[in-house]
Design a protein around this motif. Structure first.
Motif, PDB file in Angstrom:
ATOM      1  N   THR A 193      -7.166  -0.478   0.346  1.00 15.42           N
ATOM      2  CA  THR A 193      -7.603  -1.595  -0.489  1.00 15.42           C
ATOM      3  C   THR A 193      -9.048  -1.411  -0.953  1.00 15.42           C
ATOM      4  O   THR A 193      -9.406  -1.813  -2.066  1.00 15.42           O
ATOM      5  CB  THR A 193      -7.479  -2.930   0.271  1.00 15.42           C
ATOM      6  N   LEU A 194      -9.881  -0.798  -0.122  1.00 15.80           N
ATOM      7  CA  LEU A 194     -11.281  -0.550  -0.494  1.00 15.80           C
ATOM      8  C   LEU A 194     -11.377   0.602  -1.491  1.00 15.80           C
ATOM      9  O   LEU A 194     -12.216   0.571  -2.401  1.00 15.80           O
ATOM     10  CB  LEU A 194     -12.111  -0.247   0.758  1.00 15.80           C
TER      11      LEU A 194
ATOM     12  N   LYS B  78     -23.515  -2.671  -8.485  1.00 15.00           N
ATOM     13  CA  LYS B  78     -23.087  -3.986  -8.961  1.00 15.00           C
ATOM     14  C   LYS B  78     -24.119  -5.076  -8.670  1.00 15.00           C
ATOM     15  O   LYS B  78     -24.083  -6.130  -9.277  1.00 15.00           O
ATOM     16  CB  LYS B  78     -21.743  -4.355  -8.349  1.00 15.00           C
TER      17      LYS B  78
ATOM     18  N   TYR C 132      -3.414   6.667  -9.144  1.00 13.61           N
ATOM     19  CA  TYR C 132      -4.427   6.747 -10.199  1.00 13.61           C
ATOM     20  C   TYR C 132      -4.201   7.972 -11.085  1.00 13.61           C
ATOM     21  O   TYR C 132      -3.699   8.998 -10.627  1.00 13.61           O
ATOM     22  CB  TYR C 132      -5.834   6.782  -9.584  1.00 13.61           C
TER      23      TYR C 132
ATOM     24  N   ASN D 261       0.794  -1.223   0.000  1.00 11.10           N
ATOM     25  CA  ASN D 261       0.000   0.000   0.000  1.00 11.10           C
ATOM     26  C   ASN D 261       0.830   1.278   0.000  1.00 11.10           C
ATOM     27  O   ASN D 261       0.430   2.277  -0.604  1.00 11.10           O
ATOM     28  CB  ASN D 261      -0.941   0.021   1.219  1.00 11.10           C
TER      29      ASN D 261
ATOM     30  N   ASP E  22      -9.124   1.262  -3.689  1.00 13.44           N
ATOM     31  CA  ASP E  22      -8.689   0.654  -4.949  1.00 13.44           C
ATOM     32  C   ASP E  22      -9.804  -0.177  -5.570  1.00 13.44           C
ATOM     33  O   ASP E  22     -10.017  -0.126  -6.781  1.00 13.44           O
ATOM     34  CB  ASP E  22      -7.460  -0.214  -4.696  1.00 13.44           C
ATOM     35  N   ARG E  23     -10.514  -0.918  -4.746  1.00 15.53           N
ATOM     36  CA  ARG E  23     -11.614  -1.753  -5.252  1.00 15.53           C
ATOM     37  C   ARG E  23     -12.713  -0.892  -5.871  1.00 15.53           C
ATOM     38  O   ARG E  23     -13.234  -1.203  -6.950  1.00 15.53           O
ATOM     39  CB  ARG E  23     -12.190  -2.604  -4.118  1.00 15.53           C
ATOM     40  N   ASP E  24     -13.087   0.200  -5.208  1.00 12.86           N
ATOM     41  CA  ASP E  24     -14.139   1.078  -5.715  1.00 12.86           C
ATOM     42  C   ASP E  24     -13.737   1.742  -7.030  1.00 12.86           C
ATOM     43  O   ASP E  24     -14.509   1.775  -7.986  1.00 12.86           O
ATOM     44  CB  ASP E  24     -14.480   2.159  -4.681  1.00 12.86           C
TER      45      ASP E  24
ATOM     46  N   LYS F 177     -11.752   5.617   3.850  1.00 10.85           N
ATOM     47  CA  LYS F 177     -11.734   4.182   3.585  1.00 10.85           C
ATOM     48  C   LYS F 177     -10.313   3.646   3.562  1.00 10.85           C
ATOM     49  O   LYS F 177      -9.364   4.363   3.235  1.00 10.85           O
ATOM     50  CB  LYS F 177     -12.404   3.881   2.233  1.00 10.85           C
TER      51      LYS F 177
ATOM     52  N   ASN G  32     -19.584   4.498  -4.003  1.00 12.96           N
ATOM     53  CA  ASN G  32     -20.128   3.410  -3.206  1.00 12.96           C
ATOM     54  C   ASN G  32     -20.927   3.954  -2.031  1.00 12.96           C
ATOM     55  O   ASN G  32     -20.971   5.167  -1.794  1.00 12.96           O
ATOM     56  CB  ASN G  32     -18.989   2.507  -2.709  1.00 12.96           C
TER      57      ASN G  32
ATOM     58  N   SER H 149     -11.533   0.768  -9.172  1.00 16.50           N
ATOM     59  CA  SER H 149     -11.441  -0.249 -10.223  1.00 16.50           C
ATOM     60  C   SER H 149     -12.817  -0.592 -10.772  1.00 16.50           C
ATOM     61  O   SER H 149     -12.989  -0.733 -11.987  1.00 16.50           O
ATOM     62  CB  SER H 149     -10.769  -1.514  -9.675  1.00 16.50           C
ATOM     63  N   TYR H 150     -13.808  -0.710  -9.889  1.00 22.41           N
ATOM     64  CA  TYR H 150     -15.157  -1.054 -10.347  1.00 22.41           C
ATOM     65  C   TYR H 150     -15.798   0.096 -11.130  1.00 22.41           C
ATOM     66  O   TYR H 150     -16.290  -0.088 -12.239  1.00 22.41           O
ATOM     67  CB  TYR H 150     -16.052  -1.423  -9.162  1.00 22.41           C
TER      68      TYR H 150
END
Length: 319
Positions: free
Chosen positions: A248-249, A217, A286, A103, A251-253, A245, A135, A255-256
């Motif tokens: 990792t969260l 989603k 990013y 991270n 990054d997940r958001d 957040k 999100n 990415s989605y």
């Protein structure tokens, strides 16, 4: 096999030097004495491997030779001492190390390379359809209210708000109430039929701000509808990213939601941070530009252009 010739005055000291150079597995091939001086030919079946700990220690001493070098990293050194003194298993310590490297190493390596001027969106809120995504608990609805105030009061635009967020109980109620207070139209959209029905009404506005559900989603039909809307040449797609957040969260958001052709980000909840590491994480990982940063819950206040915060931070860092 590595061979090396030594010239020494003392056999014992010569043997110590050979072991130091060639390792414990070194062997003596021959010894010659000439005028009280010994010529030793020694060999090792493999090159001696330098100890990793020795290399790290040497590097540490080289990099941290001054008191200020240590002082600048006191908290990190204290953290390492705590880890060493802990009773954690090797497995847990390895997982902690991997988490830190994954991270934060990219942040450390890239933060000095960031051209902050290229990270700032200087011309936001210009398209007709402004789709705000994010999100659950990203501060999306509150941010839309703040953007609506900017467009109506600061830019004197004729605007409306439309919401897809009818899935969550009370999801759109606060936004609808705010629209009533500042006297702008509010539209609730449940499906494609509603969108078609309101099309003629939308034509009279310069901007329509779309509020979207956080759990898209899990809503395939809504996802298809938003994919259609976000693909329009008249669309400006904004992703709200809460800095509270875990990385990792985040990054997940990102990415989605990148599938919706995100144009820029709005970073939320910076006032709730103890430090700005999450901000540096977003900046260094990013390519998206940042238009606004929110720093509280007060509507229509507590939102500032990204340049006001980012320029201030990086001016201090680069001094």
């Amino acid at each position: 096999m590595k061979m090396k010739k030594y010239t020494v005055e003392n056999l014992q000291k010569g043997w110590m030097q050979i072991r130091e150079d060639l390792g414990e597995s070194a062997i003596i091939l021959s010894i010659k004495e000439i005028n009280g001086v010994f010529e030793i030919l020694a060999a090792s079946p493999q090159k001696k491997q330098e100890k990793k700990d020795d290399k790290l220690l040497e590097l540490f001493r080289k990099k941290f030779s001054k008191n200020e070098d240590i002082k600048n990293l006191e908290k990190l050194i204290d953290f390492l001492i705590r880890l060493k003194d802990s009773n954690l298993s090797d497995k847990i310590l390895s997982e902690v190390q991997d988490e830190i490297l994954r991270n934060y190493l990219p942040v450390v390596e890239q933060i000095n390379r960031i051209d902050i001027l290229k990270k700032i969106e200087t011309n936001p809120l210009t398209k007709k359809y402004i789709n705000v995504l994010g999100n659950i608990s990203s501060g999306k609805s509150t941010t839309i209210a703040k953007l609506a105030a900017i467009l109506k009061f600061n830019r004197n635009k004729k605007i409306a708000v439309a919401s897809f967020d009818f899935y969550k109980i009370g999801g759109s109620e606060s936004l609808k109430k705010f629209a009533e207070i500042i006297q702008i139209p509010f539209f609730m959209i449940k499906d494609e039929k509603d969108l078609i029905m309101y099309k003629d009404s939308f034509d009279e506005f310069e901007h329509i701000l779309f509020d979207t559900p956080g759990n898209i989603k899990d809503l395939s039909e809504t996802e298809k509808l938003l994919t259609f809307i976000s693909s329009s040449s008249e669309a400006e797609n904004i992703l709200t990213v809460p800095l509270t957040k875990k990385e990792t969260l985040i990054d997940r958001d990102i990415s989605y939601f990148s599938k919706f052709k995100i144009h820029h980000l709005i970073l939320t909840k910076i006032d709730e941070l103890e430090n700005k590491i999450p901000l540096y994480f977003v900046l260094s990982n990013y390519d998206y530009k940042i238009s606004y940063i929110t720093n509280g819950l007060n509507v229509p206040k507590d939102i500032v252009e990204a340049s006001h915060i980012l320029n201030g931070i990086f001016e201090v860092m680069n001094r």
